[in-house]
Design a protein around this motif. Structure first.
Motif, PDB file in Angstrom:
ATOM      1  N   ALA A 242      20.532  -3.289 -51.156  1.00 29.84           N
ATOM      2  CA  ALA A 242      21.732  -3.681 -50.410  1.00 29.84           C
ATOM      3  C   ALA A 242      21.520  -3.381 -48.935  1.00 29.84           C
ATOM      4  CB  ALA A 242      22.959  -2.933 -50.933  1.00 29.84           C
ATOM      5  N   PHE A 243      22.030  -4.264 -48.079  1.00 31.98           N
ATOM      6  CA  PHE A 243      21.932  -4.007 -46.643  1.00 31.98           C
ATOM      7  C   PHE A 243      23.140  -4.586 -45.930  1.00 31.98           C
ATOM      8  CE2 PHE A 243      20.553  -8.331 -46.720  1.00 31.98           C
ATOM      9  CZ  PHE A 243      20.824  -8.856 -45.466  1.00 31.98           C
ATOM     10  N   SER A 244      23.425  -4.020 -44.784  1.00 30.61           N
ATOM     11  CA  SER A 244      24.510  -4.496 -43.931  1.00 30.61           C
ATOM     12  C   SER A 244      24.178  -4.113 -42.494  1.00 30.61           C
ATOM     13  CB  SER A 244      25.850  -3.883 -44.347  1.00 30.61           C
ATOM     14  OG  SER A 244      26.893  -4.339 -43.494  1.00 30.61           O
ATOM     15  N   ALA A 245      24.310  -5.091 -41.572  1.00 27.31           N
ATOM     16  CA  ALA A 245      23.972  -4.831 -40.171  1.00 27.31           C
ATOM     17  C   ALA A 245      24.806  -5.727 -39.267  1.00 27.31           C
ATOM     18  CB  ALA A 245      22.487  -5.087 -39.933  1.00 27.31           C
ATOM     19  N   SER A 246      25.082  -5.236 -38.070  1.00 28.33           N
ATOM     20  CA  SER A 246      25.775  -6.048 -37.075  1.00 28.33           C
ATOM     21  C   SER A 246      24.843  -6.303 -35.899  1.00 28.33           C
ATOM     22  CB  SER A 246      27.080  -5.386 -36.630  1.00 28.33           C
ATOM     23  OG  SER A 246      26.832  -4.097 -36.115  1.00 28.33           O
ATOM     24  N   LEU A 247      25.239  -7.256 -35.064  1.00 29.88           N
ATOM     25  CA  LEU A 247      24.302  -7.816 -34.099  1.00 29.88           C
ATOM     26  C   LEU A 247      23.830  -6.837 -33.025  1.00 29.88           C
ATOM     27  CD1 LEU A 247      22.883 -10.485 -33.670  1.00 29.88           C
ATOM     28  CD2 LEU A 247      24.735 -11.148 -32.120  1.00 29.88           C
ATOM     29  N   LEU A 248      24.768  -6.155 -32.352  1.00 30.87           N
ATOM     30  CA  LEU A 248      24.403  -5.289 -31.237  1.00 30.87           C
ATOM     31  C   LEU A 248      24.371  -3.825 -31.642  1.00 30.87           C
ATOM     32  CD1 LEU A 248      26.431  -6.918 -28.306  1.00 30.87           C
ATOM     33  CD2 LEU A 248      24.063  -7.369 -29.014  1.00 30.87           C
ATOM     34  N   ALA A 249      23.336  -3.137 -31.223  1.00 28.76           N
ATOM     35  CA  ALA A 249      23.218  -1.712 -31.538  1.00 28.76           C
ATOM     36  C   ALA A 249      24.246  -0.901 -30.760  1.00 28.76           C
ATOM     37  CB  ALA A 249      21.810  -1.219 -31.208  1.00 28.76           C
TER      38      ALA A 249
ATOM     39  N   ASN B  82      20.724   0.026 -45.558  1.00 28.54           N
ATOM     40  CA  ASN B  82      19.498  -0.714 -45.862  1.00 28.54           C
ATOM     41  C   ASN B  82      18.837  -0.087 -47.085  1.00 28.54           C
ATOM     42  OD1 ASN B  82      17.477  -2.619 -45.659  1.00 28.54           O
ATOM     43  ND2 ASN B  82      16.381  -1.566 -44.028  1.00 28.54           N
ATOM     44  N   TYR B  83      19.555  -0.097 -48.195  1.00 29.88           N
ATOM     45  CA  TYR B  83      19.050   0.523 -49.421  1.00 29.88           C
ATOM     46  C   TYR B  83      17.953  -0.360 -50.020  1.00 29.88           C
ATOM     47  CZ  TYR B  83      19.548   4.018 -53.068  1.00 29.88           C
ATOM     48  OH  TYR B  83      19.325   5.089 -53.909  1.00 29.88           O
TER      49      TYR B  83
END
Length: 204
Positions: free
Chosen positions: A72-79, A103-104
């Protein structure tokens, strides 16, 4: 009479002594039989130990396989910060989502913006894109360079988000990513309006 009695007594003693000697030479406990039983017990214990060891190895393998199936993963555009990405006259590379929340299984690469399937299975993906008034926003999700689904907004009258999601069958090594359309923008800030995520539903 005394001699006769003595003779009888002597005979009786000889019989008793003979019987005792026979018992001593042939004891009630059969030593060879008991040794055989002990050997059999040792073999059974050895077999049991091997079975336990095999079961332990099997459990460890199942635990590893179960751990490998957690993806499973999840991310947004800007750090950090806020701003636009785009527009570009020609888009050749994926959007790179820098702020990784989860980011498993390490399937997502924050250096390239690409998720690579670690095993064959059925996966779910969803992405969000934020637009401002009067700005063209368009993003597509790709599987191995082929568009699977998109979001699109042409110069909206108010700020807003668009989202889309899809269930895909992936082989190990298949790649999933999103790309802007040519001459389109997306916006992101610490609220993570523009994001990308997915997870394994079940392996195949």
């Amino acid at each position: 009479m005394v001699k006769t009695a003595t003779a009888v007594l002597s005979a009786l003693l000889l019989c008793v002594g003979g019987a005792l000697a026979q018992d001593f030479m042939s004891p009630t406990v059969n030593i060879m039989e008991e040794l055989g039983k002990l050997k059999n017990m040792e073999e059974r214990l050895r077999t049991l130990e091997e079975t336990v060891q095999n079961q332990r190895v099997l459990v460890e393998q199942l635990q590893k396989e179960n751990e490998d199936r957690k993806v499973a993963f999840s991310a947004s555009l800007l750090a950090f910060g806020s701003g636009y990405t785009g527009p570009f006259s020609s888009v050749t590379s994926p959007l790179i989502y820098k702020k990784v929340v989860t980011n498993y299984g390490n399937g997502y690469d924050s250096n390239t913006g690409i998720f690579t399937a670690p095993l064959k299975g059925v996966y779910y993906f969803r992405f969000y894109a934020h637009c401002h008034i009067g700005i063209k926003m368009a993003v597509s999700l790709y599987k191995n360079d082929k568009v699977q689904c998109s979001v699109f907004s042409v110069k909206p009258l108010s700020n807003g988000n668009a989202s889309n999601g899809i269930v895909l069958i992936l082989d190990k090594g298949d790649q999933i990513y999103t790309k802007l359309w040519d001459k389109s923008w997306v916006f992101d800030d610490p609220q993570s309006y523009t994001s990308f995520g997915g997870f394994l539903l079940f392996p195949l």
